[in-house]
Each structure stands twice: as structure tokens, then as C-alpha cells.
Design an enzyme around this catalytic site. Sequence first.
Site, short mmCIF file in Angstrom:
data_model
loop_
_atom_site.label_atom_id
_atom_site.label_comp_id
_atom_site.label_asym_id
_atom_site.label_seq_id
_atom_site.Cartn_x
_atom_site.Cartn_y
_atom_site.Cartn_z
CG ASP A 23 -1.92 7.34 3.25
OD1 ASP A 23 -1.94 6.08 3.73
OD2 ASP A 23 -1.56 8.27 3.78
CG ASP A 27 1.54 5.81 6.03
OD1 ASP A 27 1.05 6.01 5.03
OD2 ASP A 27 2.14 4.69 6.14
CG ASP A 31 -2.36 2.26 2.30
OD1 ASP A 31 -3.14 2.16 1.60
OD2 ASP A 31 -2.30 2.95 3.22
CG ASP A 202 14.31 -2.40 -12.36
OD1 ASP A 202 13.52 -1.40 -12.75
OD2 ASP A 202 15.35 -2.43 -11.73
CD GLU A 259 13.73 -0.11 -17.06
OE1 GLU A 259 13.37 1.17 -16.77
OE2 GLU A 259 14.17 -0.87 -16.12
C1 GLC Z 1 14.22 0.94 -13.66
C2 GLC Z 1 13.31 1.63 -12.80
C3 GLC Z 1 14.01 2.79 -12.18
C4 GLC Z 1 14.94 2.37 -11.18
C5 GLC Z 1 15.87 1.61 -11.97
C6 GLC Z 1 16.87 0.85 -11.07
O1 GLC Z 1 14.91 1.72 -14.80
O2 GLC Z 1 12.15 2.09 -13.58
O3 GLC Z 1 12.96 3.57 -11.31
O4 GLC Z 1 15.73 3.73 -10.71
O5 GLC Z 1 15.45 0.58 -12.73
O6 GLC Z 1 16.30 -0.22 -10.30
#
Ligand code: GLC
Length: 558
Positions: A23, A27, A31, A202, A259
Site C-alpha cells: 500500500d 488507505d 495498490d 477465472d 482455472e
Molecule cells: C475463482 C477465483 C475465486 C473466485 C471465483 C469466482 O475461483 O479464484 O477467488 O471466488 O473464481 O469468481
Amino acid sequence: MAITKKWWHDKVAYQIYPKSFRDTDGDGVGDLRGITQKLDYLKDLGIDILWICPVYPSPFVDQGYDISDYYDIDPAFGTMADLEELLAEAKKRDMYILMDLVINHCSDQHPWFRKALQDPFGKYGDYFYFRRGENGLPPSNTRSYFGGSTWEKVPGYEDLYYFHAYAAAQPDLNWENPEVLDELYTMVNWWLEKGVAGFRIDAIINIQKDISFPSYPPDGEDGMATVVRMVESVEGVNEKLQALKKNTFDRYDALTVGEVFNMRKDALDAFVGENGHFSTMFDFSVNCLSDGPGGWYRNREITFRDFRETLFHSQLECQGIGFLANFLENHDEPRGSSRYLPPCVRNEQGMKMLATVSILLRGIPFLFQGQEIGMTNCPMVSVEEYNDINTKAEYALCRQAGLSDREALNVCQRFSRDNGRTPMQWDASPNAGFTTGTPWLKVNPNYVDINVAEQEGREDSILNYYRRLIALRKSPEYREVFTYGEFVPLFREAENILAYRRVLEGRETVVIANFGPEEAVLPADTFRDHRLLLTNAPAETASGAITLKSAQVIVLGR
Ligand code: GLC
């Protein structure tokens, strides 16, 4: 089959959780400038690629994985100019930035969804999945990943619901609608034009729905069935992912890291093969070992044998097809040392051993912030200290199942996503040097002992070991063998040993680690021509035998 060489094959990556990294404006929230400030630190560690968790405008119901504007930066993290500066500074250092691409869902505060709520039967209603329920019941019985129904009632309507695989504040986007796809492709290309090297993608397997939204046999006392049932039962995700790739990533030679959970068993080639949907994807196989039948409180301990055999299985399965992304920790998991190291080796030396075993695997290594100094799970004293939506849901589940407050907290302490999300421990000053303000999430009290400054100054620290380890992986002599060398398991019959060779055209490296409590003696006649490249403890090599102390790892090379 020969694998076409790519620019990212021999790189090392590092995941930044921006809220907790550094940071610079006091705050209490990390960042983008904080990341730029630490680029030299990361470069020095040997990092080439940074994956930055979401920094877009968001109400932060799920810590930025609920995006309300795909084209901007949340003021908590700075401005678009800060991001551009980060990109430019990274480029100067030959480093690459990956953004987090969250396109299965957006935030319920995104203008698309706000307009959809105003007119569920209009243009924007078709950006999401609105369905009718019956007799006061939702359209189907699927349970969301964060608990409770996947269906949320639309205010002001009888029996009208929208679908969300995660939180109600994360409505799923309708991937059957070509207009949505156009919007998403345009946005992805906009970021690639800006100079990002690619994306971590994601929750992507969830984009394919069974749009009849059937119910499934209940798997819990709530009468619901996990939404995973639907994900696993549908066809069509391959076509959607190929179209995404063709319209975006392919045009820029982007690096994409999927992912992906719950992929079909035989789909590895489709996902990461020569023409796969992604450049690579995370190997979640060892993470999933602790999954129980539902609820963290029913999770399992991971045994060393399962850890080793599962790792070997994914390594063997993927070579000849493509590359996996290897990691021990991320922002959704507890710290790796608290999880994969048997208690007898859960110490600094053991952490170095685990690092060695993971970083030298075949695949792209991903470190998570703080892993390089051995950050550990954070003890929270009450459930209020947690911020994570998922942890709160799991805590509630524990209590419903009859666990006491203390027992439920113990479960969260082992599995909470906040374990990895506590602020980065830079030094021993107040708040670990992360912020001059009040940190948004508790700093792990062990920062006084475990911090970057202390480890910088200590030759045998975990941090300095990681530097040597990564330098070895990238050394001119061994870079190719660590990148492209075949993976061959070794000493599989030895109870507490994790060992493998990497072999490529006459070059060979050998990693041998002792995860057991006792000294181990192994035959060494086949390693006569090898030299010692790295170890985490003074090595003893008598002729014909290698003796490894508990928690010792050696790397040999020829
Ligand atoms: C993925 C992310 C996780 C998030 C989920 C929904 O698994 O790594 O942090 O909660 O997707 O977007």
C-alpha cells in the site's frame, strides 16, 4: 509428438493479490503503484511473469471477482495511468503482466445487470439467465459454490429468478448470446492492445450451462445438488473456448492460464495440447486431494503418498501433450507449507524442500506472494476477523452441522481463503511494512519473525534459497532440461522420498527429497557422473550411497 516452442515455456511466474501486496497511499489497501515499486524485488527473485488478481472497479463482494466495469481500475488500486506505468516499467525489465479475466459472471452492479433488472425481458435480460420458478420454488435445485441456491429472486416479480454459480452478487453471463460474446471479445482485445501479455482465466469451465437447467438428485440435507453436477454433464464448452481463442488470444500470441476444475478426464489435449484452448492451466490435482464430500469440515488430510503419486500422475499424463502451471499456493488456498508438508518437516528447511520439488517440475512454476519467505496460515481469533465470503459461508455450514464456535474456527484456520490473503510481510515495523494505515485484513502476527527484510540479510533464508533455486532453473546449462526435459519418477518404492529425473538429449537433472522424520540412505551408483547443483543442507555423499537428512533435498546434474 514434438511441442512447438513458445515464449513463455521457460519463464517463472508470480501471483500478486493486489489488495495485500503493498500500500503506497496509506488507505490500508495495496495498490498498483505498490506493485511497480516492488518490480526490482521480483526481478531479483527471478520472476518474469506477474499475474495480477482483479483490479477492476468492483463492490468487492468476492474481492474483485465481481466486476462492475471491465474497462477501468478501481480507485482503491489507483488509476489507469498507474496500470500503464506498471506495464511500461515491467517492459523495461523484460517482465510480462497477466490480468485476471473474469467472464463467467460480472457484478450485479455492472450496468448490464442493472439494466437487465429493470427489464428482464429486454435486450440486457438476455445477457444473463432469467428463468421462471414454480410454486414459490426456484427453477432448479442446484447449489452455488458459496452455498445456497444458484437462483436469486428478481425483485418486483413473481417467480422470476436469475442464475449465479457463485454469489448472488455475481450473476452469470449468457454465453449463448452472440451479443455478449462480441462484448467480451472486444474487451479482451482492448486489454491485449494495451500491452498485457495475457490472462489468467477465472472459473471458465462454468460458461457452459445446460440451458434447460434441470434438477439433480440431492447430495445434501438442504435438498440441493452441487452446481458441479451441471458443469460435468454438459457438452459444448470446447466450441466456446475455441471461438474465444480464435477471436482474441491467438491474434496476440497471448499467454493464457486457465482455472479449470471438473474437466473431462480425456480433455487435456483439448485444453492445453498443441491447439488447446489455453496456453496452460493450473494443475489442481494435489489441491483437490483434501476435498471431502462437501463442506470444509468434512475435508481430508493429505498424506505424503497421495501427494507424491498425484503429482507424478499429472506430470506423466501431461508430458507429450502440453504444459501445466504448477503451484503450491494461491489466493483461494491455505498456505502450502501448512498443507503439504508432513508435521515432522514443517520448518524452514522443509519449506525449501517443498519449493525445490515444485519449482523444478515440468511446467510453468507459479509462486504466490509471500510463499518466497514462507508465510504461513494466519490464526484468526474470531469469525469477525475473516473477510472472505466463502469462509463466512463455510463457518455457517460448520455451525449448522453442530460444530462449536471453536471447532468451526479451527476448520476455517485450516482451509480459509484468507490464509493466503493476509498482507505481505515486508519488514518488522508496524503492519509488516505493508501500510502506514489500518490494513483491510489482519496482518499475521508472525510478521515480526517472518518478513522480507530479515530474510534479505540472512544468507540461509528461504528467500535467498528461492533466488538460487530459480536461478538454477534458468541457468544457461540447465534451462532447457528443466523446461523441456522428460519427467521420470525415481525411488517410488521408498516410503518418504519424492524424487524425479528430468532428461533431455544427454543432459539430466535429479531431484531427491526426504519428507520423512528419519535419515534416508539411497543407492547412488547411477549418479556417479553427476555434480551437486543445489541443496538445503550440507550434503554427505559417501561412495555408492546418498544420505539425506529429514527435510533435506538435493539437486544433481549432468
Ligand atoms: C475463482 C477465483 C475465486 C473466485 C471465483 C469466482 O475461483 O479464484 O477467488 O471466488 O473464481 O469468481
